[in-house]
Enzyme design. Structure first.
Site, PDB file in Angstrom:
ATOM      1  N   GLU A  21      40.947  24.714  40.024  1.00 16.64           N
ATOM      2  CA  GLU A  21      40.714  26.001  40.680  1.00 16.64           C
ATOM      3  C   GLU A  21      39.278  26.447  40.444  1.00 16.64           C
ATOM      4  O   GLU A  21      38.741  26.323  39.345  1.00 16.64           O
ATOM      5  CB  GLU A  21      41.671  27.061  40.135  1.00 16.64           C
ATOM      6  CG  GLU A  21      41.457  28.439  40.778  1.00 16.64           C
ATOM      7  CD  GLU A  21      42.409  29.492  40.248  1.00 16.64           C
ATOM      8  OE1 GLU A  21      43.584  29.432  40.630  1.00 16.64           O
ATOM      9  OE2 GLU A  21      41.969  30.345  39.455  1.00 16.64           O
ATOM     10  N   LYS A  26      28.939  35.141  42.285  1.00 15.81           N
ATOM     11  CA  LYS A  26      28.377  36.395  42.796  1.00 15.81           C
ATOM     12  C   LYS A  26      26.956  36.245  43.332  1.00 15.81           C
ATOM     13  O   LYS A  26      26.449  37.155  43.980  1.00 15.81           O
ATOM     14  CB  LYS A  26      28.392  37.456  41.692  1.00 15.81           C
ATOM     15  CG  LYS A  26      29.805  37.879  41.293  1.00 15.81           C
ATOM     16  CD  LYS A  26      29.771  38.968  40.236  1.00 15.81           C
ATOM     17  CE  LYS A  26      31.186  39.419  39.872  1.00 15.81           C
ATOM     18  NZ  LYS A  26      31.184  40.477  38.844  1.00 15.81           N
ATOM     19  N   GLY A 112      48.477  39.670  44.872  1.00  9.59           N
ATOM     20  CA  GLY A 112      47.158  40.046  44.370  1.00  9.59           C
ATOM     21  C   GLY A 112      47.230  41.208  43.401  1.00  9.59           C
ATOM     22  O   GLY A 112      48.219  41.949  43.343  1.00  9.59           O
ATOM     23  N   ASP A 113      46.148  41.365  42.644  1.00 13.12           N
ATOM     24  CA  ASP A 113      46.045  42.469  41.698  1.00 13.12           C
ATOM     25  C   ASP A 113      45.592  43.731  42.426  1.00 13.12           C
ATOM     26  O   ASP A 113      44.929  43.652  43.463  1.00 13.12           O
ATOM     27  CB  ASP A 113      45.035  42.133  40.599  1.00 13.12           C
ATOM     28  CG  ASP A 113      45.470  40.936  39.765  1.00 13.12           C
ATOM     29  OD1 ASP A 113      46.688  40.808  39.512  1.00 13.12           O
ATOM     30  OD2 ASP A 113      44.592  40.139  39.393  1.00 13.12           O
TER      31      ASP A 113
END
Length: 613
Positions: A21, A26, A112-113
């Site tokens: 994964e 960024k 999702g969070d």
């Protein structure tokens, strides 16, 4: 290929599978560095990778972009995360369409969070509340095009610690159309095995893939296990505490702990391990080494073709490429991404869709000016440039302007010949030795089905000074087995070959047509010429405009010929190098001279020394 099919293949072969994964970085430089790392980790043999969903505008777009690059450029089977958080149906549709166009056939559907500014999770207007709703929507809209995975939580989720209730929800997600499960990270393997048994007892029969988090440092291990509320066995803390201030020792202890956990998982009947890499390679590789799952030099990942195939939509059947881009795969993909020949897999006529623009992403020189000057130094003579090429051939440099990757093992058979040629000032940028019918399972030259034989012609591509080109061409023309293409940055093509593809590599396999995966072709060479000189121009522009390195490299690019030569007698390699016998590059070790610049005191400054006028 669907992940469930990959898992079934490994199961049938009796071999454990692995996957990695990654998450969207960024910064732009972080993205490029991650692409390079993904490229290297391809060599560890993952069945697939997955890329997490970057919630929000730019990062979610970056997820889609990274999926496309991983599939098309690096040939990595990719699973795209997709969450319900902040995702109205319109954006879900856009993301799924982007995945479809990228050739991606696997989705990990997650709730999702909650966003950072929300304490509890809430559905977006027009979006989905639960992962099972997203699974159902994808299945209804795309049928079986996507293999859909979902998350499993052996130790409970942030907002729901009831493991048994979560198993019921997991069964609902499977019933809605998901076909595999990837779990949250865990360290208590006994608890995980019991959880799997509970899932099976509930009627969940799809593959369950355990999520493995390698240990990078003690601080990150504690931080992540605390944040995810992951159970840590007491004996793990007992082993890690004494070395917690020594990162190297922590990685060493950690690799044994994780490897032992993985062995227990494999012994329980689960045959695949999914590693949360955190965009790092070392800790994961250490575990794989400990498990004996890292391909060794003697048994590399077997290649279906001499080059890494693309998994982009419409390119999966591509089986022919010009050899010029062998060392610049990402550039080749970028410049041919709109071609329409790929569905039939045969190289037809490259005039119909022109090669893409030189300004496409991935075509120009890699690295910053500072990085490239540090890597290649500041050459002031052809001898200095030659020394750079020699270091590359000796494995002391990872790349050249014309090669994105280190020298390959294939060059070993002609390494001494290449070293000799470059030491005399000729600059080689691509080559391959002749191969006469080695088994297709050969660890270096092998590719394709293992019941065949592969062949290749000797090939040499290099930069040649203009005052030697007539003599070189005369020598080539004296041997009827040799063909060539030669051109300057500005000038007419010189050649003795017909304008048709010349197969350089081919394979013969039982019950199949002959496959010819690499060729030399005139129109493609002219497209490559523009790129090759562009890379040289990019190189000299790394240096100060008034400096000797810039002038030297610029003069070389403006005047030297780009030449490729093929020996069509595939029984030999040395003939190409014999062409250069007794040919010498002039002023090999003479440093470039800069123009004199008069000053106001009646002196001039030349080459850093003041001389009287």
């Amino acid at each position: 290929m669907h992940i469930r099919e990959k898992l079934a293949q490994n199961e049938e072969a009796g071999e454990p599978g692995i996957s990695f994964e990654f998450f969207p970085p960024k910064t732009a430089q972080g993205v490029q560095n991650l692409y390079d790392r993904m490229d290297r980790m391809h060599g560890l043999g993952p069945s697939f990778i997955d890329i997490t969903w970057g919630a929000g505008g730019r990062l979610s777009d970056l997820t889609c972009e990274m999926v496309g690059v991983a599939q098309s450029v690096y040939g990595l089977e990719t699973c795209m995360h997709l969450t319900c958080t902040d995702m109205p149906r319109e954006r879900i549709d856009q993301a799924l369409q982007a995945a479809y166009k990228a050739g991606c056939t696997n989705i990990l559907a997650l709730r999702g969070d909650p966003p950072r500014d929300q304490e509890t999770w809430e559905a977006t207007d027009g979006g989905f509340r639960y992962a099972k709703d997203l699974v159902k929507y994808i299945r209804e809209k795309y049928g079986n095009h996507f293999d859909i995975g979902v998350g499993g939580y052996p130790e409970g989720a942030d907002d729901n610690p009831d493991v048994d209730l979560l198993i019921d929800h997991l069964k609902e997600k499977v019933d809605a159309g998901s076909s595999f499960i990837i779990t949250q990270m865990f360290y208590d393997v006994e608890h995980f095995i019991d959880w799997v048994k509970k899932c099976r007892a509930k009627g969940i029969s799809v593959p369950i893939i355990p999520g493995i988090m390698p240990i990078q440092t003690y601080a990150s291990f504690i931080r992540r296990s605390t944040w995810t509320k992951t159970r840590v066995p007491p004996e793990w803390m007992k082993a890690l505490e004494p070395v917690k201030n020594d990162d190297s020792a922590v990685r060493d202890v950690g690799k044994h702990l994780i490897a032992d956990m993985c062995r227990k998982i494999l012994a329980s009947g689960i045959n695949h391990l999914h590693f949360y890499t955190m965009n790092l390679a070392q800790a994961t590789k250490l575990v794989l080494d400990e498990l004996g799952l890292t391909p060794s030099d003697g048994s590399p990942v077997h290649r279906s073709l001499p080059w890494r195939p693309s998994l982009g939509l419409g390119r999966r059947s591509e089986d022919v490429r010009p050899i010029f881009w062998r060392n610049r795969n990402s550039s080749y993909i970028a410049r041919t991404q709109t071609w329409d020949e790929f569905p039939n897999g045969r190289w037809t006529d490259s005039r119909s869709p022109a090669f893409g623009e030189l300004d496409a992403y991935g075509v120009g020189l890699k690295g910053t000016n500072e990085q490239n000057i540090k890597l290649w130094g500041e050459p002031k003579s052809i001898k200095d440039i030659s020394a750079i090429f020699l270091r590359f051939l000796e494995g002391k440099l990872d790349r050249l302007p014309w090669s994105d990757s280190p020298i390959s093992a294939e060059a070993n058979d002609i390494k001494d010949l290449l070293l000799n040629l470059n030491s005399r000032g000729f600059l080689t940028i691509n080559s391959q030795p002749a191969v006469n019918g080695v088994k297709s399972s050969h660890p270096i030259y092998g590719w394709g089905p293992k019941n065949g034989f592969v062949y290749q012609k000797a090939y040499l591509e290099l930069l040649v000074p203009p005052y030697l080109i007539d003599e070189l061409i005369s020598r080539i023309d004296s041997n009827e087995d040799l063909t060539y293409l030669a051109i300057k940055k500005e000038g007419e093509l010189r050649t003795n070959t017909l304008d048709s593809p010349n197969a350089l590599t081919w394979g013969i396999f039982a019950g199949r047509e002959i496959i010819q995966p690499t060729i030399v072709e005139t129109i493609s060479f002219l497209a490559w010429k523009d790129e090759a000189y562009r890379l040289g121009d990019d190189w000299y522009k790394c240096y100060d405009a008034a400096g000797p390195s810039r002038k030297l490299i610029q003069q070389t690019m403006d005047t030297w010929y780009l030449v490729n030569i093929v020996d069509n007698d595939f029984h030999r390699s040395s003939t190409l190098f014999e062409l250069f016998k007794d040919l010498e590059v002039k002023d090999f070790d003479v440093e470039i001279e800069l123009p004199s610049k008069p000053d106001t005191n009646g002196t001039s400054e030349q080459n850093g020394t003041l001389i009287e006028n």
